[in-house]
Motif scaffolding. Sequence first.
Motif, mmCIF file in Angstrom:
data_model
loop_
_atom_site.group_PDB
_atom_site.id
_atom_site.type_symbol
_atom_site.label_atom_id
_atom_site.label_comp_id
_atom_site.label_asym_id
_atom_site.label_seq_id
_atom_site.Cartn_x
_atom_site.Cartn_y
_atom_site.Cartn_z
ATOM 1 N N UNK A 368 0.977 -1.215 0.014
ATOM 2 C CA UNK A 368 0.023 -0.041 -0.007
ATOM 3 C C UNK A 368 0.663 1.173 -0.003
ATOM 4 N N UNK A 369 0.694 2.212 -1.156
ATOM 5 C CA UNK A 369 1.545 3.304 -1.058
ATOM 6 C C UNK A 369 0.779 4.592 -0.767
ATOM 7 N N UNK A 370 1.197 5.346 0.074
ATOM 8 C CA UNK A 370 0.715 6.706 0.064
ATOM 9 C C UNK A 370 1.445 7.846 -0.326
ATOM 10 N N UNK A 371 0.930 9.240 -0.429
ATOM 11 C CA UNK A 371 1.541 10.414 -0.774
ATOM 12 C C UNK A 371 1.027 11.520 0.002
ATOM 13 N N UNK A 372 2.119 12.466 0.195
ATOM 14 C CA UNK A 372 1.822 13.705 0.750
ATOM 15 C C UNK A 372 0.945 14.816 -0.261
ATOM 16 N N UNK A 373 1.070 14.118 -1.389
ATOM 17 C CA UNK A 373 0.689 15.211 -2.331
ATOM 18 C C UNK A 373 -0.654 14.809 -3.030
ATOM 19 N N UNK A 374 -1.397 13.491 -2.656
ATOM 20 C CA UNK A 374 -2.570 13.280 -3.060
ATOM 21 C C UNK A 374 -3.353 12.539 -1.868
ATOM 22 N N UNK A 375 -4.719 13.054 -1.781
ATOM 23 C CA UNK A 375 -5.305 12.489 -0.709
ATOM 24 C C UNK A 375 -6.049 11.090 -0.969
ATOM 25 N N UNK A 376 -5.131 10.063 -1.118
ATOM 26 C CA UNK A 376 -5.460 8.660 -1.511
ATOM 27 C C UNK A 376 -4.159 7.808 -1.388
ATOM 28 N N UNK A 377 -4.637 6.565 -1.186
ATOM 29 C CA UNK A 377 -3.441 5.600 -1.052
ATOM 30 C C UNK A 377 -3.938 4.738 -2.333
ATOM 31 N N UNK A 378 -2.809 3.953 -2.888
ATOM 32 C CA UNK A 378 -2.961 3.233 -4.098
ATOM 33 C C UNK A 378 -2.385 1.759 -3.373
ATOM 34 N N UNK A 379 -3.072 0.508 -3.702
ATOM 35 C CA UNK A 379 -2.770 -0.671 -3.277
ATOM 36 C C UNK A 379 -2.498 -1.376 -4.551
ATOM 37 N N UNK A 380 -1.231 -1.872 -4.510
ATOM 38 C CA UNK A 380 -0.705 -2.781 -5.469
ATOM 39 C C UNK A 380 -0.756 -4.413 -5.113
ATOM 40 N N UNK A 381 -1.509 -5.133 -5.899
ATOM 41 C CA UNK A 381 -1.418 -6.525 -5.930
ATOM 42 C C UNK A 381 -1.002 -7.122 -7.203
ATOM 43 N N UNK A 382 -1.383 -8.556 -7.183
ATOM 44 C CA UNK A 382 -0.830 -9.052 -8.510
ATOM 45 C C UNK A 382 -1.594 -10.240 -8.804
ATOM 46 N N UNK A 383 -2.063 -10.623 -10.082
ATOM 47 C CA UNK A 383 -2.833 -11.445 -10.629
ATOM 48 C C UNK A 383 -2.045 -12.367 -11.659
ATOM 49 N N UNK A 384 -1.181 -13.426 -11.039
ATOM 50 C CA UNK A 384 -0.271 -14.145 -11.696
ATOM 51 C C UNK A 384 0.701 -13.328 -12.146
#
Length: 439
Positions: A368-384
């Motif tokens: 899970x990645x967070x940024x001080x520049x944007x009010x959101x988090x980005x979750x990185x997963x994988x599918x194979x």
Amino acid sequence: MKKIFLIILNLGILCQIVLSQNFDKNKLDDYFDALESNNKFMGGVAVSQNGEIIYSKSLGFSNYEKKLKASESTKYGIGSISKTFTAVLVLKGVEEKRINLNQTINKFFPTIENSNKITIEDLLYHRSGIHNFTDDKDYLTWNTHPKTEKEMVTIISNKGSDFEPNSKSQYSNSNYILLSYILEKSYQESYRKLLKEYITDPIGLKNTYFGETVNNPTKKCNSYRYSETWELIPQTDISVPMGAGGIVSTSTDLVKFSNALFGGRLLKDGSLKKMMTIKENFGIGLFQIPFYNKIGYGHTGGIDGFTSFFSHFSDGDISYALISNGTNYSNNDISIAVLSAVYNKPYDIPTFSTIEVKSEDLDKYLGIYSSSQLPMKITITKDNIRLIAQATGQSSFPLEVTEKDEFKFDQAGIIMEFNPSEKKMILKQGGGQFLFTKD
């Protein structure tokens, strides 16, 4: 009707442009051939000048499973471009004194919060405060089932209000669904008949109509998402989007509609001028579309894998439309290329190459990645062997590896550059760069 993560429409910078009278159609054909052969786009585009079609192109399949090729008459869902048609019908109702823009909506929908304060004009300009029900997580659990007007109004009423009416603008599909019902009540006619009587028949749109139910897809083509191959997408029942997203059309018909609208064949001058009057980035069923030093007017659309875009530029009398039933690339970039060709500006034919990876190679990017520049988090997963990204409150999307530690999502023009040793990721989109750190 559904929004795509961080799509930014930025068609250029300020500089002088000159309309190309004889643009290089062969290069534009090569551009689309590159997209089609790499499974980046299925659909059609059309351009007119002075009311005459000067370029059209159809790509991909109307039915991928049966390998039925798309043609100029293939019909697509146009999503929120339907709102432009609905806006025309409402303003037509104003001209005929059947509708009053200053009337509050409590007469029609007393159960909606602030209905005694919200005017019909507030609905048109997205200034009602009525919550956009398609943003809710439960939307995709019921959207394929038929709904009555009563059921839809109850759904919208139960979502409440997001802000005080006419205090600001915020896009909401709920507004134009309610406008559809107001039209039907004001005319005592179905939305389908009103569309035919006041728009499609008078200007000769033979392939434009209010769409079918999901159980009767006899005319509209299928729509798809790309995940190693084109995968069929379930269709929203037509009773749900109504005039907010339920119209079916073609790229050439959209160009004809654009020409008729801005040529004064559908509305009086005063009504058209009001449509084009912008309040906090919104006109009535229109947005401003910048391209270099030109400002056009148009709208975008998206529903069930169908995406669309149309714009009109008075300089050169150019109308352009894109319509798709499967896109694995940025529609914005496609639009830039087409308009660049028409206006004799440089653009490149894209090249596509990917790097093969193993599933274990992707583990270092997960988290899970967070940024001080944007009010959101980005979750990185994988599918194979694919990375999957999902931003807070948004749908997930696949990432394609382009080089070491770099991935992209062409459809939204997103590039992600990872630095696994430092647990960092840079998101690039629309000329912006945003630093994220793994939690």
